[in-house]
Each structure stands twice: as C-alpha cells, then as structure tokens.
Design a protein around this motif. Structure first.
Motif, PDB file in Angstrom:
ATOM      1  N   SER A 140      70.439 175.538 101.280  1.00 30.18           N
ATOM      2  CA  SER A 140      70.225 176.944 101.667  1.00 30.18           C
ATOM      3  C   SER A 140      68.969 177.541 101.049  1.00 30.18           C
ATOM      4  CB  SER A 140      71.426 177.864 101.357  1.00 30.18           C
ATOM      5  OG  SER A 140      72.321 177.327 100.468  1.00 30.18           O
ATOM      6  N   GLU A 141      68.504 177.018  99.920  1.00 33.03           N
ATOM      7  CA  GLU A 141      67.335 177.607  99.259  1.00 33.03           C
ATOM      8  C   GLU A 141      66.009 176.975  99.676  1.00 33.03           C
ATOM      9  OE1 GLU A 141      67.361 180.265  97.447  1.00 33.03           O
ATOM     10  OE2 GLU A 141      69.504 180.486  97.119  1.00 33.03           O
ATOM     11  N   VAL A 142      66.041 175.775 100.273  1.00 33.50           N
ATOM     12  CA  VAL A 142      64.802 175.009 100.459  1.00 33.50           C
ATOM     13  C   VAL A 142      63.875 175.591 101.534  1.00 33.50           C
ATOM     14  CG1 VAL A 142      65.580 173.283 102.162  1.00 33.50           C
ATOM     15  CG2 VAL A 142      63.912 172.640 100.385  1.00 33.50           C
ATOM     16  N   GLU A 143      64.443 176.353 102.438  1.00 34.98           N
ATOM     17  CA  GLU A 143      63.631 176.919 103.521  1.00 34.98           C
ATOM     18  C   GLU A 143      62.498 177.754 102.931  1.00 34.98           C
ATOM     19  OE1 GLU A 143      64.387 179.065 107.813  1.00 34.98           O
ATOM     20  OE2 GLU A 143      65.981 179.112 106.311  1.00 34.98           O
ATOM     21  N   ASN A 144      61.319 177.608 103.455  1.00 35.67           N
ATOM     22  CA  ASN A 144      60.114 178.331 102.981  1.00 35.67           C
ATOM     23  C   ASN A 144      59.633 177.886 101.603  1.00 35.67           C
ATOM     24  OD1 ASN A 144      60.234 179.919 105.329  1.00 35.67           O
ATOM     25  ND2 ASN A 144      61.706 181.289 104.322  1.00 35.67           N
ATOM     26  N   CYS A 145      60.213 176.809 101.051  1.00 35.89           N
ATOM     27  CA  CYS A 145      59.714 176.293  99.778  1.00 35.89           C
ATOM     28  C   CYS A 145      58.535 175.355 100.027  1.00 35.89           C
ATOM     29  CB  CYS A 145      60.807 175.556  99.024  1.00 35.89           C
ATOM     30  SG  CYS A 145      61.877 176.705  98.132  1.00 35.89           S
ATOM     31  N   ASP A 146      57.589 175.348  99.078  1.00 33.96           N
ATOM     32  CA  ASP A 146      56.425 174.468  99.175  1.00 33.96           C
ATOM     33  C   ASP A 146      56.614 173.202  98.362  1.00 33.96           C
ATOM     34  OD1 ASP A 146      54.530 176.448 100.556  1.00 33.96           O
ATOM     35  OD2 ASP A 146      55.345 177.599  98.863  1.00 33.96           O
ATOM     36  N   ASP A 204      57.326 168.154 105.204  1.00 35.94           N
ATOM     37  CA  ASP A 204      56.172 168.931 104.711  1.00 35.94           C
ATOM     38  C   ASP A 204      56.356 169.428 103.282  1.00 35.94           C
ATOM     39  OD1 ASP A 204      54.822 168.549 107.039  1.00 35.94           O
ATOM     40  OD2 ASP A 204      55.444 170.468 107.927  1.00 35.94           O
ATOM     41  N   LEU A 205      57.570 169.250 102.768  1.00 39.03           N
ATOM     42  CA  LEU A 205      57.875 169.705 101.404  1.00 39.03           C
ATOM     43  C   LEU A 205      57.284 168.713 100.402  1.00 39.03           C
ATOM     44  CD1 LEU A 205      59.793 171.819  99.888  1.00 39.03           C
ATOM     45  CD2 LEU A 205      61.539 170.013  99.999  1.00 39.03           C
ATOM     46  N   PHE A 206      56.539 169.194  99.412  1.00 35.14           N
ATOM     47  CA  PHE A 206      56.023 168.310  98.362  1.00 35.14           C
ATOM     48  C   PHE A 206      57.178 168.036  97.401  1.00 35.14           C
ATOM     49  CE2 PHE A 206      53.900 166.977  94.547  1.00 35.14           C
ATOM     50  CZ  PHE A 206      52.813 166.241  95.008  1.00 35.14           C
ATOM     51  N   GLN A 216      80.391 157.461  96.848  1.00 38.84           N
ATOM     52  CA  GLN A 216      79.043 157.968  96.585  1.00 38.84           C
ATOM     53  C   GLN A 216      78.909 159.441  96.903  1.00 38.84           C
ATOM     54  OE1 GLN A 216      75.499 156.168  98.081  1.00 38.84           O
ATOM     55  NE2 GLN A 216      75.754 154.354  96.807  1.00 38.84           N
ATOM     56  N   ASN A 217      78.201 160.125  96.038  1.00 39.41           N
ATOM     57  CA  ASN A 217      77.811 161.493  96.301  1.00 39.41           C
ATOM     58  C   ASN A 217      76.646 161.494  97.280  1.00 39.41           C
ATOM     59  OD1 ASN A 217      79.273 163.597  95.045  1.00 39.41           O
ATOM     60  ND2 ASN A 217      78.512 162.956  93.049  1.00 39.41           N
ATOM     61  N   PRO A 218      76.426 162.636  97.950  1.00 45.14           N
ATOM     62  CA  PRO A 218      75.205 162.728  98.770  1.00 45.14           C
ATOM     63  C   PRO A 218      73.984 162.553  97.875  1.00 45.14           C
ATOM     64  CG  PRO A 218      76.184 164.910  98.407  1.00 45.14           C
ATOM     65  CD  PRO A 218      77.184 163.889  97.924  1.00 45.14           C
ATOM     66  N   ASP A 219      72.929 161.947  98.414  1.00 48.54           N
ATOM     67  CA  ASP A 219      71.670 161.799  97.679  1.00 48.54           C
ATOM     68  C   ASP A 219      70.834 163.044  97.975  1.00 48.54           C
ATOM     69  OD1 ASP A 219      69.056 161.210  96.848  1.00 48.54           O
ATOM     70  OD2 ASP A 219      69.420 159.061  97.070  1.00 48.54           O
ATOM     71  N   ILE A 220      70.875 164.006  97.058  1.00 51.68           N
ATOM     72  CA  ILE A 220      70.253 165.314  97.281  1.00 51.68           C
ATOM     73  C   ILE A 220      68.743 165.183  97.463  1.00 51.68           C
ATOM     74  CG2 ILE A 220      69.812 167.577  96.225  1.00 51.68           C
ATOM     75  CD1 ILE A 220      72.559 167.147  94.769  1.00 51.68           C
ATOM     76  N   LEU A 221      68.135 164.348  96.628  1.00 55.11           N
ATOM     77  CA  LEU A 221      66.692 164.182  96.652  1.00 55.11           C
ATOM     78  C   LEU A 221      66.238 163.546  97.969  1.00 55.11           C
ATOM     79  CD1 LEU A 221      63.973 164.264  95.218  1.00 55.11           C
ATOM     80  CD2 LEU A 221      64.640 162.211  93.956  1.00 55.11           C
ATOM     81  N   ALA A 222      66.846 162.415  98.330  1.00 53.24           N
ATOM     82  CA  ALA A 222      66.456 161.725  99.563  1.00 53.24           C
ATOM     83  C   ALA A 222      66.758 162.585 100.789  1.00 53.24           C
ATOM     84  CB  ALA A 222      67.166 160.374  99.667  1.00 53.24           C
ATOM     85  N   THR A 223      67.931 163.186 100.820  1.00 52.55           N
ATOM     86  CA  THR A 223      68.324 164.022 101.958  1.00 52.55           C
ATOM     87  C   THR A 223      67.305 165.142 102.172  1.00 52.55           C
ATOM     88  OG1 THR A 223      70.641 163.604 101.422  1.00 52.55           O
ATOM     89  CG2 THR A 223      70.196 165.470 102.885  1.00 52.55           C
ATOM     90  N   THR A 224      66.943 165.810 101.074  1.00 55.57           N
ATOM     91  CA  THR A 224      66.048 166.967 101.171  1.00 55.57           C
ATOM     92  C   THR A 224      64.632 166.531 101.514  1.00 55.57           C
ATOM     93  OG1 THR A 224      67.439 168.016  99.517  1.00 55.57           O
ATOM     94  CG2 THR A 224      65.292 169.039  99.912  1.00 55.57           C
ATOM     95  N   SER A 225      64.198 165.431 100.889  1.00 52.47           N
ATOM     96  CA  SER A 225      62.852 164.931 101.138  1.00 52.47           C
ATOM     97  C   SER A 225      62.679 164.509 102.597  1.00 52.47           C
ATOM     98  CB  SER A 225      62.587 163.756 100.202  1.00 52.47           C
ATOM     99  OG  SER A 225      61.405 163.103 100.545  1.00 52.47           O
ATOM    100  N   ILE A 226      63.647 163.746 103.085  1.00 51.11           N
ATOM    101  CA  ILE A 226      63.520 163.195 104.439  1.00 51.11           C
ATOM    102  C   ILE A 226      63.691 164.286 105.496  1.00 51.11           C
ATOM    103  CG2 ILE A 226      64.615 161.550 106.062  1.00 51.11           C
ATOM    104  CD1 ILE A 226      65.028 159.759 103.432  1.00 51.11           C
ATOM    105  N   ALA A 227      64.543 165.281 105.210  1.00 46.83           N
ATOM    106  CA  ALA A 227      64.749 166.375 106.170  1.00 46.83           C
ATOM    107  C   ALA A 227      63.586 167.367 106.181  1.00 46.83           C
ATOM    108  CB  ALA A 227      66.052 167.110 105.849  1.00 46.83           C
ATOM    109  N   ASN A 228      62.744 167.333 105.131  1.00 44.47           N
ATOM    110  CA  ASN A 228      61.648 168.307 105.032  1.00 44.47           C
ATOM    111  C   ASN A 228      60.330 167.582 104.741  1.00 44.47           C
ATOM    112  OD1 ASN A 228      63.221 171.105 104.861  1.00 44.47           O
ATOM    113  ND2 ASN A 228      64.313 169.647 103.574  1.00 44.47           N
TER     114      ASN A 228
END
Lengths: 241, 241
Positions: free
Chosen positions: A100-106, A154-156, A140-152
């Motif tokens: 929910s927070e990642v939107e508009n993040c650089d 343009d996100l650094f 296994q828990n969700p992989d927060i880093l991979a999930t967020t990286s691959i879904a975004n």
C-alpha cells in the motif's frame, strides 16, 4: 569515483543541518527490524534484528531531503516525527503495508530481516506440552523484496543480505534472482551485525560494481549507503535527479 | 485473614522506605522474562513475556529485606544494584543458573516464561530456504520449576501459570504435578497479561486456598503476592520466620 565519495563522507562528522539535499523530492520506502511469526497467542519465531540499520537509513534519508515511509517490525527504537512509521508484526503484514505504501515511491530499501517461514497453522489457544517431541510445519512467507521489485520495475530497489557464511556468493545470487538494483551484504553471527551499533558491509550493484566499506557506526554507514544509492540511481536514471 | 491483608496492601501506596521487612534474612531466587531457543545463529523461538512481573517481584522482595538473585532471560528492563542479576538466553542456561544459585535459598519464585521446547538440532550456519516447506523437530526443554522443586523439598517454591484458557484447571494440575507450595495463575492473550503493566491473578496454595486478586499494577501486585507468600510460608514453617 564512488570510492572517493565514500572516503569523503567517512571523514565527515554527521551534522544533519548541512547534509546535501540529494534526496529532495524523492519518496523513499524503507523496511526495518525483524518479523514475528506466531505459533500461538504467546509463542513466536523471530530473529536477532534490532532494526538499527534500517532506522539509521530512514533518519539519514530524511536528513537528505526525502519523504520517508518506514515499515517496521517490533523494535525498541523510535524515529523522528516527520518520518511516517507503519508498525507490523508478521511478514504478511509487512508485505501488505509495503504494497500500500510503494505507490509513487522512487526508492525501496528493504533492510528488514523478514522471516522466510511462518507456521502452517497458528494455534488459537496456547499449545500444551504433547510428550517429548513436537513437529512444527512451516510454509514459506511471501518474498517481500522480490515481489515488490518485480512488480515495480521502475522502482530503484535495494536489498540486504545478512549471512553467516559465503556472504558475497549468496548476495550476488539474491541481487540477480530478485532483480535488485543494489544489495548490501554483511556477515552476521556472534557479536557481528545484528543488534550491534557498527557494521561492515559490501555493496554490489546490478551493473557489476563491488564496493567494500570499512567497519563503521551504523548512523554513518546509513549516509554512505545512501550516497552510493544516489550515485547509482543517477547513473541509471540520468533524467530523474 | 489473607484476604484482609491483601485488601490492606491494596489501599497502601508503595513507599519502599516503610515496607515491613518481612523477608529480612531470607534469600529469594526469582526467574523472569522469556527464554530464546535458537534455530541457527540468527533465528530463534521465544514468547511475549516482557519480564515485568518477575522484575517487580525482585524489586519488592528486596524492598522487604530479602537478598535477591534474579535469573533473567532477554528483557528491556533493569534492576537495582543490590539485586544480583544473572542473564541467560536458553532454558538450559536458565536451569544451570538456577541450579548454581538455589543453594541456601529459602524461596524460589519462577516467574519466567520458559520455552517448553527447543530445536533438536541447532544449525551452526544460517539456514537457507529449502523449497516451500520446512519441518522443525523440537524436543522438550528441562522443566526448571519441577526439577528445582523436587530436588529441593525444603525450598518454598512458587510457580506461575499463564494460560489462554482453562486457567484454574491447568494451574491446579501444575501445582500438584510439580510439587509447588503455591501457584500464581493468570490469563494471557491479546492485550492480556504479557507485556502489560497490570495483571489479574488467582493464587492457589498446596493446602487448598484459592485467592482471587483484582486487576492491579504489576508493581503493587508484586507486594501482594509476596505478602501472601510470607503468610503461607509462615503457616507451613512456623519455626522459620
């Protein structure tokens, strides 16, 4: 040039009033601390992360002009009022907060020590002793880093790898597998890394740079990591900064 | 008479300078906090115990004139200088500390939330993800309370039972099975018991008394529990106090 910049900041004392506003106008999302994965209402699985590294990065990013959101597992730490802090316990709650927070993040810096596994079934009552042995079934828990990286794309995205052994090898694998822009690798173990005030890290980037930083205070290290992030971000996205 | 004494202390403010020295000349051993049972160098199993109840009892016993030894799992708390504090992490380390400290003790109050189980094999390196599932094989930890109580029949032994359900039933079983002089029973769960500043307990004694105390601050509760311990100890050992 990166090494020079690093050595430069090393010799500086941190005076947040004259920090260069390299992150002005940027929105930076940071995770910190451990997660807790409950077995029942009183017991849980966790790890020795104190949150100190992630909190130091959050404060440093704010000092460098960023708008900072910190998603944090249970820690004993506090942050400045101008940092938005979202408290969570489990990895699932962390993923949900990050999503929910990642939107508009650089920039996304995942410094949390997320539990890889959670209990398959959480008991709603305190478990009683059941003879001499007990089997826990974990999933296994969700992989927060991979999930967020691959879904975004343009996100650094910056990950952390805390390992007891084969640190660089594991970190390189994680960098590629999770499609990160950068990974900060450090050795952990008895009196090393977790819950300490200082740390020694290696930084690897997606375009093959490898920077070894000397051991230093986590507060100083936070500025050095962010300096390297800014330079790498600038190289990859010259239009953006 | 016990109920009167309790109501009496309830209406008192705690001023340690005029606390009756009911425990002068007594050596009191107290355990507090959670234990941590490692999976590997960074991960562990633990529970939500904050140590607040045990630390409050240690301070109250010292104020009542006792020589106090506190064996403590990892907490965020500190104690007065005149209390001897022994820090441990695992249940095995707690048993070992209790066994060396218990000699010449008159009263043993086991307020720690000891992990019932530990990992059968602790990894010396950080475990890596092994596909989607993971089985943890646990084995029982030593029962510190029962071991100490049964090995020291003259020691006045007080246990705690923190339960999410069937509190009095479990506590009664524990009192008998572990040959305790007294057990302090309380309900735990979401926002109840663990990590809170107040608590509501029932006290059961080996000779069949059952005292229900109202919810109160853990610091006040510590004095009330020790008052009841002194009275019960006095009845069982009229020569001793």
């Amino acid at each position: 040039e990166i090494v020079d910049a690093v050595v430069g900041t090393l010799n500086q004392t941190i005076n947040t009033s004259d920090v260069e506003q390299q992150l002005a106008g940027k929105r930076v999302l940071i995770t910190a601390g451990p997660t807790r994965e409950p077995l029942d209402p009183v017991r849980y699985l966790t790890n020795r992360s104190s949150g100190k590294m992630g909190y130091a990065i959050a404060e440093a990013a704010a000092a460098m002009g960023a708008e900072v959101v910190l998603v944090s597992g249970p820690t004993q730490l506090s942050v400045s009022d101008h940092i938005k802090r979202v408290d969570i316990e489990t990895a699932e709650q962390m993923l949900s907060a990050v999503t929910s927070e990642v939107e508009n993040c650089d920039i996304f810096i995942a410094a949390a020590a997320v539990a890889d596994y959670r209990l398959k079934e959480v008991a709603t009552k305190k478990m009683k002793k059941q003879g001499s042995g007990l089997h826990l079934e974990l999933e296994q828990n969700p992989d927060i880093l991979a999930t967020t990286s691959i879904a975004n794309p343009d996100l650094f995205t910056v990950g952390f790898a805390a390992e007891t052994n084969d640190v660089i090898e594991y970190a390189t694998g994680k960098l590629k597998r999770k499609q990160l822009n950068m990974i900060v690798a450090n050795q952990v173990g008895i009196n090393k890394g977790f819950d300490k005030d200082s740390n020694q890290v290696d930084i690897l980037t997606a375009d093959g740079e490898h920077i070894t930083l000397p051991e230093m205070n986590k507060k100083q290290l936070a500025f050095d990591i962010l300096d390297i992030i800014c330079q790498t971000y600038h190289k990859e996205k010259p239009h953006a900064l």
